[in-house]
Write a protein that holds these residues in place. Structure first.
Motif, short mmCIF file in Angstrom:
data_model
loop_
_atom_site.label_atom_id
_atom_site.label_comp_id
_atom_site.label_asym_id
_atom_site.label_seq_id
_atom_site.Cartn_x
_atom_site.Cartn_y
_atom_site.Cartn_z
N SER A 63 -6.40 0.01 0.06
CA SER A 63 -6.01 -0.21 -1.33
C SER A 63 -7.23 -0.20 -2.25
N LEU A 123 -1.88 -1.95 -6.10
CA LEU A 123 -3.15 -1.79 -5.38
C LEU A 123 -4.13 -2.90 -5.73
N TYR A 158 -5.24 -2.50 5.32
CA TYR A 158 -4.53 -2.03 4.12
C TYR A 158 -5.18 -2.56 2.84
N TYR A 217 0.83 -1.22 0.00
CA TYR A 217 0.00 0.00 0.00
C TYR A 217 0.86 1.26 0.00
#
Length: 464
Positions: A456, A440, A452, A421
């Protein structure tokens, strides 16, 4: 919902006509707790039909509007630096944003109350609260001016007004919150402690220069409250400005007849490896009330056992003890970094502490010692994650990329997704959008859920 209701109802109880108030308020409260807003409105409307100037009914009518909205509204959705931080596993719960439509409707009833009794400071406080919850800064400022005229001109009320600024901060409006703090200062220019509160806000935001500047301005006043003395000293200590912390505690102890200066002096002597520290700390433990200095006595007693030898085990025992405040641990770290200067661990642990308090410029210098440190397993992973994050916060692009690459394929989902990330965010800054989106997408497609992955997914949707 119930907590909000109780807060506003307790705010508006006055000592006049207590029996009538109790009947209206208690019955309405029961209905709202049961989420019977239809019944509650019918009950209040029946009272207002008989007596359109019933203060209690008008107050509760506003409360009904307010609580009905808060009961159904969803929390705000935004991410803060603290949410992104590797020091937390989860995203914090967010407050609710009060719609202006609800504010105007609630305000309509409470303004009627003020026309009937303009002395009701409790109602003005309620108005300030809903303006803050709706991020209506100008309306809040105007009402705070009116509120000041109807409450005692003392320290307590000044600090209570700062709560409205904190509601802006909670809703991700830090700059507006600081503007409101300074607005309170203009209304109460003689109260030094508000400046310390501002310093604390900047400190927790990781803006150390501004925190220190506001602390310096606080201690230029002749009169400073106890809390501001202590909070300021502890900020200085966490940032390793030990002389400044000592000076503040000296002044505090002299004015308020305390012994904090003695303890801190003993702790500094220990940090400097002076044997004199043991007599100072022993006398401190004998002279003070254990209930008033519980944290200090607990630490002093541990240090007294190290009279003959301060070992790495004792050091680790102290700095990993969550009951010991971080502002004292900085001095223990300082001793360890001198005594065990050929051991990387004290430097790494001190760097982690500085990263935790967002003093990233200092943290990165100490954390880099971990590159050559003999650490294994979770200890190594934890250091690598924090070091990578600190490099990201300091925009150390090349060092970050090298460190993040060692986590990008980790078997630990939290470490792996965090590294990916922050790598993607770095790439976006460099305008390398295609590669950022690829990373991502990889995070977003993982089966294991961490915060995360959520970050993302959201960032991927926003990237064009």
């Amino acid at each position: 919902m119930k907590q909000t209701l109780v807060f506003f109802i307790s705010l508006f109880i006055s000592c006049n006509n207590l029996f009538a108030q109790s009947a209206i308020i208690s019955h309405t409260t029961d209905l709202v707790v049961a989420k019977n807003y239809v019944g509650a409105n019918r009950f209040i409307d029946s009272i207002l039909k008989k007596d359109a100037k019933s203060l209690d009914a008008l107050i509760m009518k506003g409360n009904l509007v307010l609580n009905a909205e808060l009961d159904s509204a969803k929390p705000m959705k935004f991410y803060t630096e603290n949410d992104e931080s590797v020091f937390s596993q989860a995203i914090s719960e967010k407050p609710k944003l009060l719609p202006k439509k609800t504010v105007y409707e609630t305000e309509k009833y409470w303004r009627k109350c003020l026309k009937l009794d303009s002395s009701r400071a409790d109602i003005r406080k309620g108005l300030c609260t809903i303006y803050a919850m709706a991020l209506m800064k100008d309306s809040l400022k105007n009402e705070m001016v009116r509120l000041k005229k109807s409450v005692p001109d003392d320290n307590e009320e000044a600090f209570k007004m700062c709560e409205y600024a904190r509601k802006f901060k909670e809703r991700n409006r830090f700059a507006d919150a600081m503007e409101l703090y300074q607005f309170v200062i203009k209304m109460y220019p003689a109260i030094a402690g508000i400046r310390c509160d501002i310093a604390s806000e900047y400190f927790y935001e990781g803006r150390m220069n501004e925190a220190l500047a506001w602390l310096d301005s606080c201690y230029q006043f002749k009169t400073v409250d106890e809390t501001s003395f202590l909070n300021g000293a502890f900020i200085y200590s966490e940032l390793s400005y030990f002389d400044d912390a000592q000076n503040v505690l000296n002044t505090y102890s002299r004015i308020y007849k305390r012994k904090m200066d003695v303890f801190y002096y003993g702790l500094r002597l220990f940090s400097d490896s002076s044997a004199q520290c043991f007599d100072v700390l022993k006398n401190f433990c004998v002279e003070v009330d254990t209930n008033q200095y519980s944290n200090e006595i607990a630490l002093a007693q541990i240090l007294l056992t190290a009279r003959d030898s301060f070992t790495m085990n004792t050091y680790l025992l102290i700095v990993t003890n969550n009951a010991i405040p971080d502002y004292y641990k900085t001095l223990i770290h300082a001793r360890a970094m001198k005594q065990f200067r050929y051991n990387c661990k004290p430097f790494v642990l001190y760097g982690i502490l500085q990263a935790f308090v967002k003093n990233y410029s200092a943290a990165v210098q100490f954390l880099e010692e971990g590159e050559n440190c003999d650490m294994q397993g979770e200890e190594k992973d934890s250091w690598r994650l924090i070091y990578t994050y600190t490099l990201y916060k300091q925009n150390k692009v090349e060092d970050f990329a090298k460190s993040a690459s060692q986590l990008s394929n980790s078997s630990n989902a939290f470490l792996r997704q965090a590294a990916n990330y922050f790598s993607a965010k770095m790439l976006l800054v460099k305008k390398e959008t295609a590669m950022a989106k690829k990373i991502l997408s990889k995070n977003a497609g993982e089966t294991q859920a961490t915060k995360y992955r959520e970050f993302s997914e959201g960032l991927l949707k926003s990237v064009k």
